[in-house]
Design a protein around this motif. Structure first.
Motif, mmCIF file in Angstrom:
data_model
loop_
_atom_site.group_PDB
_atom_site.id
_atom_site.type_symbol
_atom_site.label_atom_id
_atom_site.label_comp_id
_atom_site.label_asym_id
_atom_site.label_seq_id
_atom_site.Cartn_x
_atom_site.Cartn_y
_atom_site.Cartn_z
ATOM 1 N N SER A 22 0.720 -1.127 0.136
ATOM 2 C CA SER A 22 -0.032 -0.066 -0.005
ATOM 3 C C SER A 22 0.811 1.279 -0.070
ATOM 4 C CB SER A 22 -0.992 0.037 1.190
ATOM 5 O OG SER A 22 -1.718 -1.194 1.263
ATOM 6 N N VAL A 190 -6.583 3.226 -1.273
ATOM 7 C CA VAL A 190 -5.800 1.689 -1.352
ATOM 8 C C VAL A 190 -6.600 0.866 -1.940
ATOM 9 C CG1 VAL A 190 -4.111 0.288 -0.508
ATOM 10 C CG2 VAL A 190 -3.819 2.632 0.200
ATOM 11 N N ILE A 329 -5.494 -0.793 6.271
ATOM 12 C CA ILE A 329 -5.472 -1.888 5.530
ATOM 13 C C ILE A 329 -6.421 -2.903 6.251
ATOM 14 C CG2 ILE A 329 -3.160 -1.745 4.852
ATOM 15 C CD1 ILE A 329 -2.364 -3.743 6.729
#
Length: 350
Positions: A22, A190, A329
């Motif tokens: 990422s 992302v 994430i």
């Protein structure tokens, strides 16, 4: 020069390869601090990224250790009579000797138990080790003109205490304060499946989309720097929205450049910044309560995490060459403003 790479903290080994991937969607390189003689336990993906010179190791020098020791000891002197709960010794952790200036040891003699094992690792309380490592990452980033980043919500949440040298009031959420430490979150950046993307695909994208990555990175930095500088400017609201719109436009272009990833739902990226009450007032949704969360232009969220005791000092001492980024994430990083306040408050008071 604007930072084009990021320093991972607070660990040596990466805790999640998806975070590294990422980060490389935005920054040119991911750095980490690796003590002399230490061999990280890396998986094949990280080794491949090292071979491609996308992940780089930093070997500390005397200035890194000396500056870290100076700043850590100054912070300890400042908080001696107001030690936060999160720095009261409990469990044990360890620090590699290559990260420590020798002047730290006399201080440790004064504050409590520690020992050095047969491999010369320093064992001391987990809380003090954590504080020292935050300062080390701050110093290393400043010297090398790097942003800092983490995948650890707890680390990101308490980082302001060290980065801002404990410059917070007795009441962390004082709506009458002149300035606040705020989170700014850009949504939909992302791709959620980035962990499944092969190293080959990642490297191809990194090389192909250098301009789009640079533009998004720099527009985010420009907005953050602008927010930190606003004091009492009548047209601040319009100027702020100009910066916001430029960032949103660059994000749209960036997502369009992702080809087959562009239609995959994406996660957020957050950073923290000192913001004056005046600057927060430029966003109508925050006029009544700086600790509420405002959505701006559909995909940018801003809200105060905690209030400064001395906002003038926060503005005066702020080093614009680095920030701390949290790349979301996983689901834990949603509603980052409220979650970060809870963790910081527990660190200081519980």
């Amino acid at each position: 020069m604007k930072p084009d790479s990021i320093l991972y903290y607070p660990h040596i080994e990466f805790q999640n390869v998806a975070w590294v991937k990422s980060s490389l969607l935005l920054w040119n390189h991911v750095y980490r601090i690796v003590p002399e003689g230490y061999v990280p336990n890396d998986n094949d993906d990280i080794k491949a990224l090292i071979d491609e010179d996308l992940v780089r190791n930093i070997k500390l020098d005397d200035k890194d250790r000396e500056d870290t020791c100076d700043e850590f000891l100054r912070l300890c002197d400042k908080i001696e009579n107001h030690m936060p709960t999160g720095l009261i010794p409990s469990d044990e952790d360890r620090i590699h000797p290559g990260k420590i200036d020798n002047r730290l040891y006399p201080y440790l003699d004064l504050i409590g138990d520690y020992f050095i094992d047969e491999n010369k690792w320093l064992h001391l309380s987990k809380e003090l080790a954590r504080g020292y490592m935050f300062k080390l990452s701050q110093v290393v980033a400043r010297i090398r003109n790097l942003n800092r980043g983490t995948d650890d919500l707890d680390a990101w949440s308490i980082n302001p205490y060290f980065c801002e040298n404990a410059n917070f009031g007795e009441f962390l959420q004082d709506p009458t304060a002149k300035g606040f430490f705020c989170s700014v979150t850009l949504e939909d950046v992302v791709p959620q499946n980035i962990g499944e993307v092969s190293i080959r695909e990642l490297i191809s994208f990194v090389n192909k989309r250098k301009d789009e990555r640079k533009q998004l990175r720099e527009k985010f930095d420009e907005l953050i720097s602008h927010l930190a500088k606003i004091s009492n400017i009548q047209h601040a609201g319009q100027v702020s929205m100009d910066f916001v719109n430029d960032l949103i436009d660059s994000k749209v272009q960036y997502r369009q450049s992702m080809d087959k990833w562009k239609d995959i739902s994406a996660l957020s990226i957050s950073t923290g910044v000192p913001v004056s009450l005046t600057a927060l007032g430029t966003f109508a949704a925050l006029n009544g309560n700086p600790f509420s969360i405002a959505m701006i232009a559909g995909s940018l969220a801003i809200g105060a995490i905690c209030s400064y005791a001395d906002f003038y000092r926060a503005k005066k001492n702020r080093d614009p060459s680095y920030s701390s980024y949290l790349i979301g994430i996983d689901e834990l990083c949603r509603n980052v403003t409220r979650q970060s306040y809870t963790r910081l408050e527990e660190f200081i008071n519980d």
